[in-house]
Design a protein around this motif. Structure first.
Motif, PDB file in Angstrom:
ATOM      1  N   UNK A   1       0.979  -1.080   0.038  1.00  0.00           N
ATOM      2  CA  UNK A   1      -0.086   0.024   0.138  1.00  0.00           C
ATOM      3  C   UNK A   1       0.874   1.109  -0.090  1.00  0.00           C
ATOM      4  N   UNK A   2       0.540   2.016  -1.031  1.00  0.00           N
ATOM      5  CA  UNK A   2       1.351   3.411  -1.237  1.00  0.00           C
ATOM      6  C   UNK A   2       0.312   4.401  -0.982  1.00  0.00           C
ATOM      7  N   UNK A   3       0.603   5.231  -0.095  1.00  0.00           N
ATOM      8  CA  UNK A   3      -0.134   6.534   0.381  1.00  0.00           C
ATOM      9  C   UNK A   3       0.423   7.713   0.213  1.00  0.00           C
ATOM     10  N   UNK A   4      -0.036   8.532  -0.759  1.00  0.00           N
ATOM     11  CA  UNK A   4       0.687   9.774  -0.736  1.00  0.00           C
ATOM     12  C   UNK A   4      -0.384  10.851  -0.424  1.00  0.00           C
TER      13      UNK A   4
ATOM     14  N   UNK B   1      -2.466  23.399  -1.999  1.00  0.00           N
ATOM     15  CA  UNK B   1      -2.960  22.472  -2.853  1.00  0.00           C
ATOM     16  C   UNK B   1      -1.866  22.151  -3.732  1.00  0.00           C
ATOM     17  N   UNK B   2      -1.533  20.958  -4.294  1.00  0.00           N
ATOM     18  CA  UNK B   2      -0.674  20.494  -5.379  1.00  0.00           C
ATOM     19  C   UNK B   2      -1.603  19.795  -6.381  1.00  0.00           C
ATOM     20  N   UNK B   3      -1.272  20.474  -7.862  1.00  0.00           N
ATOM     21  CA  UNK B   3      -2.058  20.012  -8.850  1.00  0.00           C
ATOM     22  C   UNK B   3      -1.417  18.887  -9.694  1.00  0.00           C
ATOM     23  N   UNK B   4       0.078  18.636  -9.666  1.00  0.00           N
ATOM     24  CA  UNK B   4       0.911  17.978 -10.552  1.00  0.00           C
ATOM     25  C   UNK B   4       1.840  17.038  -9.489  1.00  0.00           C
ATOM     26  N   UNK B   5       1.576  16.308  -8.470  1.00  0.00           N
ATOM     27  CA  UNK B   5       2.276  15.558  -7.838  1.00  0.00           C
ATOM     28  C   UNK B   5       2.488  14.222  -8.257  1.00  0.00           C
ATOM     29  N   UNK B   6       4.065  13.841  -8.906  1.00  0.00           N
ATOM     30  CA  UNK B   6       4.512  12.876  -9.544  1.00  0.00           C
ATOM     31  C   UNK B   6       4.769  11.775  -8.234  1.00  0.00           C
ATOM     32  N   UNK B   7       3.975  10.720  -8.475  1.00  0.00           N
ATOM     33  CA  UNK B   7       4.138   9.285  -7.438  1.00  0.00           C
ATOM     34  C   UNK B   7       4.736   8.295  -8.363  1.00  0.00           C
ATOM     35  N   UNK B   8       5.976   8.012  -7.976  1.00  0.00           N
ATOM     36  CA  UNK B   8       6.880   6.794  -8.688  1.00  0.00           C
ATOM     37  C   UNK B   8       7.179   5.679  -7.617  1.00  0.00           C
TER      38      UNK B   8
ATOM     39  N   UNK C   1       5.846  -0.564 -13.483  1.00  0.00           N
ATOM     40  CA  UNK C   1       6.252   0.330 -12.543  1.00  0.00           C
ATOM     41  C   UNK C   1       5.315   1.514 -12.368  1.00  0.00           C
ATOM     42  N   UNK C   2       4.952   1.897 -10.967  1.00  0.00           N
ATOM     43  CA  UNK C   2       4.013   2.789 -10.722  1.00  0.00           C
ATOM     44  C   UNK C   2       4.724   4.182 -11.085  1.00  0.00           C
ATOM     45  N   UNK C   3       4.152   5.017 -12.001  1.00  0.00           N
ATOM     46  CA  UNK C   3       4.357   6.242 -12.310  1.00  0.00           C
ATOM     47  C   UNK C   3       3.081   7.156 -12.637  1.00  0.00           C
TER      48      UNK C   3
END
Length: 86
Positions: A27-30, A37-44, A76-78
């Motif tokens: 489980x990956x929680x961001x 607020x953040x409009x473009x959070x990249x989660x990898x 891969x999660x991206x």
């Protein structure tokens, strides 16, 4: 005014030991503690060597985060998320 956000990512599989060949669920929680607020959070997530048959899905149940189509798939999660403060 300067932009400020406190982004955090946590990853856990809830297990202390795993048998070779056994299925794993991570489980990956961001989250964004704000204040903005953040409009473009990249989660990898780059998986460790030796793991195969990777799949991922976004679950925003109980949250104000939407799940873009790109945040569900194999490999891969991206993905990029909008993370409201809070």
């Amino acid at each position: 005014l300067p932009f400020s956000a406190d982004l955090q990512v946590a990853k856990d599989n809830g297990q202390a030991n795993v048998l070779p060949g056994a299925a794993l669920l991570y489980t990956i929680v961001a989250t964004n503690a704000g204040p903005d607020d953040v409009a473009l959070a990249r989660v990898r997530d780059l998986a460790p060597a030796g793991l195969g048959d990777l799949a991922f899905a976004c679950d925003a149940a109980g949250s104000s985060v939407g799940c873009p189509q790109a945040c569900t798939g194999n490999g891969l999660l991206d993905c990029t998320l909008a993370l409201p403060a809070g």
